[in-house]
Design a protein around this motif. Sequence first.
Motif, mmCIF file in Angstrom:
data_model
loop_
_atom_site.group_PDB
_atom_site.id
_atom_site.type_symbol
_atom_site.label_atom_id
_atom_site.label_comp_id
_atom_site.label_asym_id
_atom_site.label_seq_id
_atom_site.Cartn_x
_atom_site.Cartn_y
_atom_site.Cartn_z
ATOM 1 N N VAL A 8 0.390 -1.082 -0.024
ATOM 2 C CA VAL A 8 -0.125 0.061 -0.343
ATOM 3 C C VAL A 8 0.429 1.403 0.108
ATOM 4 C CG1 VAL A 8 -1.546 1.262 1.303
ATOM 5 C CG2 VAL A 8 -1.833 -1.301 0.802
ATOM 6 N N LEU A 9 1.901 1.319 0.913
ATOM 7 C CA LEU A 9 2.603 1.978 1.078
ATOM 8 C C LEU A 9 3.440 2.504 -0.491
ATOM 9 C CD1 LEU A 9 4.204 4.376 2.286
ATOM 10 C CD2 LEU A 9 6.053 2.884 3.402
ATOM 11 N N ALA A 10 3.936 0.864 -1.327
ATOM 12 C CA ALA A 10 4.202 1.511 -2.330
ATOM 13 C C ALA A 10 3.330 2.233 -3.599
ATOM 14 C CB ALA A 10 5.169 0.416 -3.184
ATOM 15 N N VAL A 11 2.411 1.370 -3.773
ATOM 16 C CA VAL A 11 1.058 2.225 -4.215
ATOM 17 C C VAL A 11 0.957 3.888 -4.240
ATOM 18 C CG1 VAL A 11 -1.366 2.316 -4.411
ATOM 19 C CG2 VAL A 11 0.305 0.389 -5.226
ATOM 20 N N LEU A 12 0.862 4.088 -2.672
ATOM 21 C CA LEU A 12 0.958 5.098 -3.032
ATOM 22 C C LEU A 12 2.064 6.558 -3.048
ATOM 23 C CD1 LEU A 12 -0.358 5.402 0.971
ATOM 24 C CD2 LEU A 12 -1.763 6.010 -1.031
ATOM 25 N N LEU A 13 3.190 6.004 -2.866
ATOM 26 C CA LEU A 13 4.567 6.703 -3.865
ATOM 27 C C LEU A 13 4.713 6.663 -4.735
ATOM 28 C CD1 LEU A 13 7.322 5.648 -1.279
ATOM 29 C CD2 LEU A 13 6.565 7.093 -1.590
ATOM 30 N N PHE A 14 3.743 5.270 -5.556
ATOM 31 C CA PHE A 14 3.895 5.443 -7.372
ATOM 32 C C PHE A 14 2.736 6.085 -7.866
ATOM 33 C CE2 PHE A 14 3.208 3.716 -11.054
ATOM 34 C CZ PHE A 14 4.888 3.779 -11.943
ATOM 35 N N CYS A 15 1.662 6.585 -7.004
ATOM 36 C CA CYS A 15 0.774 7.060 -7.509
ATOM 37 C C CYS A 15 1.375 8.988 -7.481
ATOM 38 C CB CYS A 15 -0.418 6.640 -6.990
ATOM 39 S SG CYS A 15 -1.239 5.215 -7.573
ATOM 40 N N THR A 16 1.774 8.902 -6.282
ATOM 41 C CA THR A 16 2.388 9.737 -5.837
ATOM 42 C C THR A 16 3.434 11.068 -6.865
ATOM 43 O OG1 THR A 16 1.932 10.614 -3.565
ATOM 44 C CG2 THR A 16 3.439 11.930 -4.323
ATOM 45 N N ASN A 39 11.608 4.853 -6.361
ATOM 46 C CA ASN A 39 11.585 5.003 -4.914
ATOM 47 C C ASN A 39 10.500 3.401 -4.433
ATOM 48 O OD1 ASN A 39 13.394 5.311 -4.622
ATOM 49 N ND2 ASN A 39 13.146 6.895 -4.281
ATOM 50 N N ALA A 40 9.573 3.613 -5.321
ATOM 51 C CA ALA A 40 8.078 3.071 -4.850
ATOM 52 C C ALA A 40 8.401 1.027 -5.397
ATOM 53 C CB ALA A 40 7.107 3.618 -5.431
ATOM 54 N N VAL A 41 9.424 1.296 -6.616
ATOM 55 C CA VAL A 41 9.500 -0.137 -7.481
ATOM 56 C C VAL A 41 9.976 -0.967 -6.111
ATOM 57 C CG1 VAL A 41 10.862 -0.756 -9.360
ATOM 58 C CG2 VAL A 41 8.999 0.820 -10.151
ATOM 59 N N ASN A 42 11.137 0.281 -5.549
ATOM 60 C CA ASN A 42 12.088 -0.662 -5.123
ATOM 61 C C ASN A 42 11.709 -0.999 -3.579
ATOM 62 O OD1 ASN A 42 13.949 -0.033 -6.645
ATOM 63 N ND2 ASN A 42 14.746 1.904 -5.419
ATOM 64 N N LEU A 43 10.723 -0.428 -3.523
ATOM 65 C CA LEU A 43 10.150 -1.081 -2.302
ATOM 66 C C LEU A 43 9.304 -2.064 -1.950
ATOM 67 C CD1 LEU A 43 9.370 -0.337 0.551
ATOM 68 C CD2 LEU A 43 7.476 0.541 0.359
ATOM 69 N N ASN A 44 8.727 -2.293 -3.412
ATOM 70 C CA ASN A 44 8.216 -3.110 -3.579
ATOM 71 C C ASN A 44 9.012 -4.732 -3.609
ATOM 72 O OD1 ASN A 44 5.662 -3.628 -3.963
ATOM 73 N ND2 ASN A 44 4.838 -2.362 -5.595
ATOM 74 N N LEU A 45 10.258 -4.722 -4.365
ATOM 75 C CA LEU A 45 11.464 -5.230 -4.517
ATOM 76 C C LEU A 45 11.433 -6.143 -3.746
ATOM 77 C CD1 LEU A 45 13.157 -3.976 -7.853
ATOM 78 C CD2 LEU A 45 11.750 -6.392 -7.991
ATOM 79 N N VAL A 46 12.098 -5.543 -2.502
ATOM 80 C CA VAL A 46 12.460 -5.587 -1.358
ATOM 81 C C VAL A 46 11.610 -6.621 -0.374
ATOM 82 C CG1 VAL A 46 13.572 -4.391 0.585
ATOM 83 C CG2 VAL A 46 14.726 -4.155 -1.074
ATOM 84 N N ALA A 47 9.871 -6.203 -0.070
ATOM 85 C CA ALA A 47 8.755 -6.586 0.151
ATOM 86 C C ALA A 47 8.825 -7.735 -0.349
ATOM 87 C CB ALA A 47 7.958 -5.314 -0.356
ATOM 88 N N PHE A 48 8.720 -8.146 -1.339
ATOM 89 C CA PHE A 48 8.427 -9.591 -2.441
ATOM 90 C C PHE A 48 9.659 -10.257 -1.622
ATOM 91 C CE2 PHE A 48 4.715 -7.158 -4.318
ATOM 92 C CZ PHE A 48 3.583 -8.305 -4.133
#
Length: 120
Positions: A8-16, A39-48
């Motif tokens: 959710v945080l990555a989606v919010l960052l990406f949309c912003t 940075n939103a993509v990076n957050l998704n990569l590390v989270a997954f």
Amino acid sequence: MHLVYPAVLAVLLFCTGLYGVLARRNAILVLMSVELMLNAVNLNLVAFDVWLRDTLHTGQALTLFTIAIAAAEIGIGLAIVLLVYRNRGSSDIDRLRDLAERAGAGDGDPQPDTTAEAAA
């Protein structure tokens, strides 16, 4: 760890960041928005990577490549923006359309006068 929170945080960052790219006219703010999207993509990569418990840590390795590409992109982009600002006096993206070459301008060949040919 729940996957929902970083997603959710990555989606919010990406949309912003996407809003910043589409709505801003200042080139530096557009570059900052692209960095936010990366940075939103990076957050998704590390989270997954953490969620899947990958032994090779491929998500973290891809994140390092993304950070390197983002650093190169911001360096070259900022250099271009500074040169445009130095030459034009503004970093407004809408005014960058004036940089495009017009057809026939500067290629050395004179354009034929169509009105003189039509009158003959």
